[in-house]
Write a protein that holds these residues in place. Sequence first.
Motif, mmCIF file in Angstrom:
data_model
loop_
_atom_site.group_PDB
_atom_site.id
_atom_site.type_symbol
_atom_site.label_atom_id
_atom_site.label_comp_id
_atom_site.label_asym_id
_atom_site.label_seq_id
_atom_site.Cartn_x
_atom_site.Cartn_y
_atom_site.Cartn_z
ATOM 1 N N THR A 25 0.836 -1.210 0.000
ATOM 2 C CA THR A 25 0.000 0.000 0.000
ATOM 3 C C THR A 25 0.867 1.255 0.000
ATOM 4 O O THR A 25 0.607 2.199 -0.756
ATOM 5 N N ASN A 28 2.508 1.639 -3.431
ATOM 6 C CA ASN A 28 1.559 2.138 -4.428
ATOM 7 C C ASN A 28 1.249 3.614 -4.224
ATOM 8 O O ASN A 28 1.102 4.373 -5.179
ATOM 9 N N PHE A 29 1.174 4.014 -2.961
ATOM 10 C CA PHE A 29 0.933 5.416 -2.644
ATOM 11 C C PHE A 29 2.051 6.303 -3.196
ATOM 12 O O PHE A 29 1.807 7.299 -3.861
ATOM 13 N N SER A 32 2.033 6.500 -6.985
ATOM 14 C CA SER A 32 0.969 7.400 -7.439
ATOM 15 C C SER A 32 1.348 8.858 -7.229
ATOM 16 O O SER A 32 1.099 9.704 -8.092
ATOM 17 N N ALA A 40 -3.498 11.114 -4.840
ATOM 18 C CA ALA A 40 -2.300 10.796 -4.048
ATOM 19 C C ALA A 40 -1.600 12.065 -3.581
ATOM 20 O O ALA A 40 -1.136 12.142 -2.441
ATOM 21 N N SER A 43 -3.680 13.511 -0.787
ATOM 22 C CA SER A 43 -3.504 12.698 0.412
ATOM 23 C C SER A 43 -2.143 12.981 1.050
ATOM 24 O O SER A 43 -2.040 13.146 2.271
ATOM 25 N N HIS A 164 8.024 11.894 3.161
ATOM 26 C CA HIS A 164 7.007 10.859 3.353
ATOM 27 C C HIS A 164 7.637 9.534 3.731
ATOM 28 O O HIS A 164 7.167 8.845 4.613
#
Length: 181
Positions: A25, A28-29, A32, A40, A43, A164
Amino acid sequence: CKYYVIHDYYPLSGIGNDVDNNIKTIRNFIYSFKDGHKAAVESAANIIVESIKKEGVNLENTCLMIIPASKLEKTNKRFEYFCSIVAKVLNIENGFNYLSAIEHEETKGTSNKNITPYLTINSEQYKGKNVLLFDDVITSGSSFKQVSAKLLETGAKSAVSYTHLRAHETVLDQKQQESNV
């Protein structure tokens, strides 16, 4: 320079696809986000805003800047919309254009490669200000250290960095994360 990391990251190049759903996950985040997908990016901006609020980072006289990617197209796709959201919500100056890079070979995943010769800096824009510096992934911390040092050398009052993801191969202890440049 103090920096904050939101998630650990396990890149394909490090451990392949044999990972749990949480790691998939997060991968993939970030894929994106790097591709500039609006959901994304929004987010990511919200996660960073909430983290900054939670940490109680002093935002007085602050501008948001990014560590640019090796290609202008990548920088724009990843960071332009992100910076506009974060700066607006936190009521800080959007310094997306204060730091850019001359197109160069990617340095991702490398440590201690000097990126400062590739930087174009508009120091008059951030002189005397606190800089909130953002990058999407940290591997060795070398880019943060180099860019933060350059910003401080050219007039920034302070630099706090957010990312991140921290690549799993990187072993950073708390002392390194809070080291002074």
